[in-house]
Design a protein around this motif. Structure first.
Motif, PDB file in Angstrom:
ATOM      1  N   LYS A  65      25.666  34.802  42.470  1.00 56.58           N
ATOM      2  CA  LYS A  65      26.468  35.731  41.671  1.00 56.58           C
ATOM      3  C   LYS A  65      27.095  36.849  42.503  1.00 56.58           C
ATOM      4  O   LYS A  65      28.129  37.377  42.136  1.00 56.58           O
ATOM      5  N   ASP A  66      26.506  37.188  43.628  1.00 59.19           N
ATOM      6  CA  ASP A  66      27.063  38.246  44.473  1.00 59.19           C
ATOM      7  C   ASP A  66      27.907  37.711  45.623  1.00 59.19           C
ATOM      8  O   ASP A  66      28.458  38.491  46.409  1.00 59.19           O
ATOM      9  N   VAL A  67      28.028  36.404  45.736  1.00 60.59           N
ATOM     10  CA  VAL A  67      28.808  35.780  46.811  1.00 60.59           C
ATOM     11  C   VAL A  67      30.270  35.719  46.364  1.00 60.59           C
ATOM     12  O   VAL A  67      30.565  35.477  45.196  1.00 60.59           O
ATOM     13  N   LYS A  68      31.188  35.896  47.307  1.00 61.43           N
ATOM     14  CA  LYS A  68      32.626  35.938  46.971  1.00 61.43           C
ATOM     15  C   LYS A  68      33.419  34.990  47.868  1.00 61.43           C
ATOM     16  O   LYS A  68      32.957  34.566  48.917  1.00 61.43           O
ATOM     17  N   GLY A  69      34.637  34.711  47.431  1.00 59.17           N
ATOM     18  CA  GLY A  69      35.623  33.998  48.247  1.00 59.17           C
ATOM     19  C   GLY A  69      35.257  32.570  48.592  1.00 59.17           C
ATOM     20  O   GLY A  69      34.614  31.861  47.823  1.00 59.17           O
ATOM     21  N   THR A  70      35.706  32.162  49.788  1.00 59.17           N
ATOM     22  CA  THR A  70      35.503  30.778  50.218  1.00 59.17           C
ATOM     23  C   THR A  70      34.029  30.447  50.406  1.00 59.17           C
ATOM     24  O   THR A  70      33.638  29.294  50.258  1.00 59.17           O
ATOM     25  N   GLU A  71      33.229  31.448  50.710  1.00 58.37           N
ATOM     26  CA  GLU A  71      31.786  31.202  50.838  1.00 58.37           C
ATOM     27  C   GLU A  71      31.217  30.720  49.498  1.00 58.37           C
ATOM     28  O   GLU A  71      30.409  29.792  49.448  1.00 58.37           O
ATOM     29  N   LYS A  72      31.673  31.346  48.410  1.00 59.62           N
ATOM     30  CA  LYS A  72      31.226  30.938  47.080  1.00 59.62           C
ATOM     31  C   LYS A  72      31.766  29.551  46.741  1.00 59.62           C
ATOM     32  O   LYS A  72      31.039  28.702  46.225  1.00 59.62           O
ATOM     33  N   THR A  73      33.041  29.320  47.038  1.00 57.56           N
ATOM     34  CA  THR A  73      33.647  28.012  46.781  1.00 57.56           C
ATOM     35  C   THR A  73      32.899  26.923  47.527  1.00 57.56           C
ATOM     36  O   THR A  73      32.569  25.876  46.961  1.00 57.56           O
ATOM     37  N   ASP A  74      32.617  27.162  48.800  1.00 56.67           N
ATOM     38  CA  ASP A  74      31.889  26.180  49.610  1.00 56.67           C
ATOM     39  C   ASP A  74      30.493  25.914  49.045  1.00 56.67           C
ATOM     40  O   ASP A  74      30.029  24.768  49.019  1.00 56.67           O
ATOM     41  N   ALA A  75      29.833  26.967  48.588  1.00 53.70           N
ATOM     42  CA  ALA A  75      28.493  26.810  48.014  1.00 53.70           C
ATOM     43  C   ALA A  75      28.541  25.985  46.726  1.00 53.70           C
ATOM     44  O   ALA A  75      27.697  25.107  46.500  1.00 53.70           O
ATOM     45  N   VAL A  76      29.544  26.243  45.890  1.00 57.46           N
ATOM     46  CA  VAL A  76      29.695  25.495  44.638  1.00 57.46           C
ATOM     47  C   VAL A  76      29.980  24.026  44.935  1.00 57.46           C
ATOM     48  O   VAL A  76      29.376  23.130  44.334  1.00 57.46           O
ATOM     49  N   VAL A  77      30.881  23.773  45.869  1.00 50.78           N
ATOM     50  CA  VAL A  77      31.222  22.390  46.230  1.00 50.78           C
ATOM     51  C   VAL A  77      29.990  21.672  46.776  1.00 50.78           C
ATOM     52  O   VAL A  77      29.712  20.526  46.404  1.00 50.78           O
ATOM     53  N   ALA A  78      29.228  22.325  47.629  1.00 48.81           N
ATOM     54  CA  ALA A  78      28.021  21.718  48.200  1.00 48.81           C
ATOM     55  C   ALA A  78      26.993  21.427  47.102  1.00 48.81           C
ATOM     56  O   ALA A  78      26.366  20.359  47.084  1.00 48.81           O
ATOM     57  N   HIS A  79      26.827  22.368  46.175  1.00 47.03           N
ATOM     58  CA  HIS A  79      25.882  22.180  45.063  1.00 47.03           C
ATOM     59  C   HIS A  79      26.310  21.007  44.187  1.00 47.03           C
ATOM     60  O   HIS A  79      25.491  20.166  43.826  1.00 47.03           O
ATOM     61  N   ARG A  80      27.582  20.951  43.869  1.00 50.78           N
ATOM     62  CA  ARG A  80      28.090  19.848  43.037  1.00 50.78           C
ATOM     63  C   ARG A  80      27.940  18.509  43.747  1.00 50.78           C
ATOM     64  O   ARG A  80      27.632  17.500  43.118  1.00 50.78           O
ATOM     65  N   GLU A  81      28.164  18.496  45.036  1.00 50.98           N
ATOM     66  CA  GLU A  81      28.026  17.255  45.801  1.00 50.98           C
ATOM     67  C   GLU A  81      26.572  16.780  45.793  1.00 50.98           C
ATOM     68  O   GLU A  81      26.304  15.591  45.607  1.00 50.98           O
ATOM     69  N   THR A  82      25.647  17.716  45.965  1.00 53.88           N
ATOM     70  CA  THR A  82      24.221  17.365  45.924  1.00 53.88           C
ATOM     71  C   THR A  82      23.861  16.769  44.574  1.00 53.88           C
ATOM     72  O   THR A  82      23.214  15.717  44.495  1.00 53.88           O
ATOM     73  N   PHE A 146      39.195  21.619  42.284  1.00 51.92           N
ATOM     74  CA  PHE A 146      38.416  22.854  42.218  1.00 51.92           C
ATOM     75  C   PHE A 146      38.645  23.707  43.460  1.00 51.92           C
ATOM     76  O   PHE A 146      38.874  24.916  43.368  1.00 51.92           O
ATOM     77  N   THR A 147      38.583  23.074  44.624  1.00 49.85           N
ATOM     78  CA  THR A 147      38.756  23.799  45.880  1.00 49.85           C
ATOM     79  C   THR A 147      40.142  24.422  45.960  1.00 49.85           C
ATOM     80  O   THR A 147      40.281  25.591  46.355  1.00 49.85           O
ATOM     81  N   SER A 148      41.166  23.671  45.557  1.00 53.67           N
ATOM     82  CA  SER A 148      42.529  24.211  45.644  1.00 53.67           C
ATOM     83  C   SER A 148      42.719  25.395  44.694  1.00 53.67           C
ATOM     84  O   SER A 148      43.337  26.394  45.063  1.00 53.67           O
ATOM     85  N   VAL A 149      42.177  25.300  43.488  1.00 53.29           N
ATOM     86  CA  VAL A 149      42.317  26.393  42.521  1.00 53.29           C
ATOM     87  C   VAL A 149      41.477  27.592  42.960  1.00 53.29           C
ATOM     88  O   VAL A 149      41.948  28.731  42.938  1.00 53.29           O
TER      89      VAL A 149
END
Length: 197
Positions: A65-82, A146-149
């Motif tokens: 919740k406190d993470v921002k920007g591409t770091e957050k996007t990357d974390a979401v993508v990694a979580h979804r991939e897992t 998701f990544t592009s948006v």
């Protein structure tokens, strides 16, 4: 998560296939009971699997919740991939169980020829492979969109949410169409199997 709902819907379609296969091959009350029991067990397993992922998603959202920007996007993508890979393995396991159950039912069926039995097994394997391909395609599209948006700095948070909501609504319609097509194919196969008995 939209991908999880899609996988859940397609998982239910797999169970329907197993149910149809067992029902078409059951022949007596004891066999029908075995089919229903198998179906119920898998439904419970799916429910538990997705409840666990729902809890993981809740914890994940809290952790970023406190993470921002591409770091957050990357974390979401990694979580979804897992979770996507976990779902893939789970659906494969249920498919393997369904195919073993189907083969067991086919071996016991004395009314069908070996060619008919082989055709039924091939049909269900083919539908499963279509589902895997469909899910893989959707997942790849989801991650890319998701990544592009998420990384589009020209959009406000509200605009991003709107774009994602619209995208997933369109995807939901696509999934519904895919499921209806497979349902029609199963109905045609069911009618064909009835005609052969």
């Amino acid at each position: 998560m939209k991908t999880m709902k899609t996988i859940m819907i397609l998982g239910a379609a797999i169970s329907v296939m197993a149910f149809f296969a067992g029902e078409a091959l059951a022949g007596n009350d004891a066999a029908k009971s075995a089919v229903k029991s198998h179906h119920a067990q898998q439904k419970q397993e799916r429910k538990a699997h997705f409840q666990q992922q729902k809890q993981e998603n809740k914890e994940f959202r809290q952790s970023i919740k406190d993470v921002k920007g591409t770091e957050k996007t990357d974390a979401v993508v990694a979580h979804r991939e897992t979770q996507y890979q976990e779902n893939r393995a789970f659906v494969q396991k249920q498919h393997d169980e369904n195919m073993a159950f189907l083969q067991e039912r086919l071996v016991k069926n004395t009314k069908m020829s070996d060619a008919q039995k082989s055709e039924i097994a091939s049909f269900f394997e083919s539908q499963y492979n279509e589902n895997v391909s469909f899910r893989d395609t959707q997942h790849g599209e989801n991650v890319a969109y998701f990544t592009s948006v998420a990384n589009d700095a020209s959009l406000s948070l509200a605009q991003k949410k709107t774009k994602l909501k619209e995208y997933f609504a369109a995807q939901k319609a696509e999934t519904k169409t895919h499921i209806q097509e497979q349902k029609a194919e199963r109905q045609a196969e069911r009618e064909k199997a009835k005609g052969n008995n």
